[in-house]
Scaffold this active site. Sequence first.
Site, PDB file in Angstrom:
ATOM      1  CB  CYS A 111      26.983 -45.004  -1.780  1.00  0.00           C
ATOM      2  SG  CYS A 111      27.005 -46.637  -2.534  1.00  0.00           S
ATOM      3  CG  HIS A 112      22.610 -46.839  -3.653  1.00  0.00           C
ATOM      4  ND1 HIS A 112      23.804 -47.520  -3.643  1.00  0.00           N
ATOM      5  CD2 HIS A 112      21.938 -47.267  -4.739  1.00  0.00           C
ATOM      6  CE1 HIS A 112      23.835 -48.352  -4.675  1.00  0.00           C
ATOM      7  NE2 HIS A 112      22.725 -48.215  -5.362  1.00  0.00           N
TER       8      HIS A 112
END
Length: 186
Positions: A111-112
């Site tokens: 994800c991030h």
Amino acid sequence: MGALTGKKVAILATDGFEQVELTEPMEKVKAAGADVDIVSLESGEIQGMNHDEKGDMFTVDKTINDVSAEDYNGLILPGGVLNPDTLRTNDKAVQFVRDFFVQHKPVSAICHGPWMLVEADVLEGRTVTSFPSIKTDILNAGGNWVDEEVVVDQGLTTSRTPDDMEAFCKKVVEELREGKHDRQTP
């Protein structure tokens, strides 16, 4: 005996991590026999998130001041927006991530989470994926961003979102089982 018996894995996280991106890989790695430490900036507990809602609190096992990449066989970087954005402002956390690459150890980010890889300056020439909003950051750091469920590049495993969790966890365990990888040092 599990595939990861005798291995030790760090999960680097702080307040604001996407809860499933910590819990699922941690459960799979533990089920395969590894010991896991949640490493954070301070001792105590850190706040998980279920998207934009508060999730559970998790106990920190070690602080960034008390660990070294030499202590571990691999590293997992969960996402969430606040988590990596906070971690990447801490020089010791960034160096901790960079050291896994210097030591050719498996690193996994979802994800991030790859924001930490951007900050650690370890993406030059690597193919990775992430949450789409950080694609430009990855490209600017010299990475080759692709929109795929899971990508493995010389021991670096990346995925886009919690929807990719099953494929991500499978590759995390595989890469940890394989151990050290030949790759360029940043």
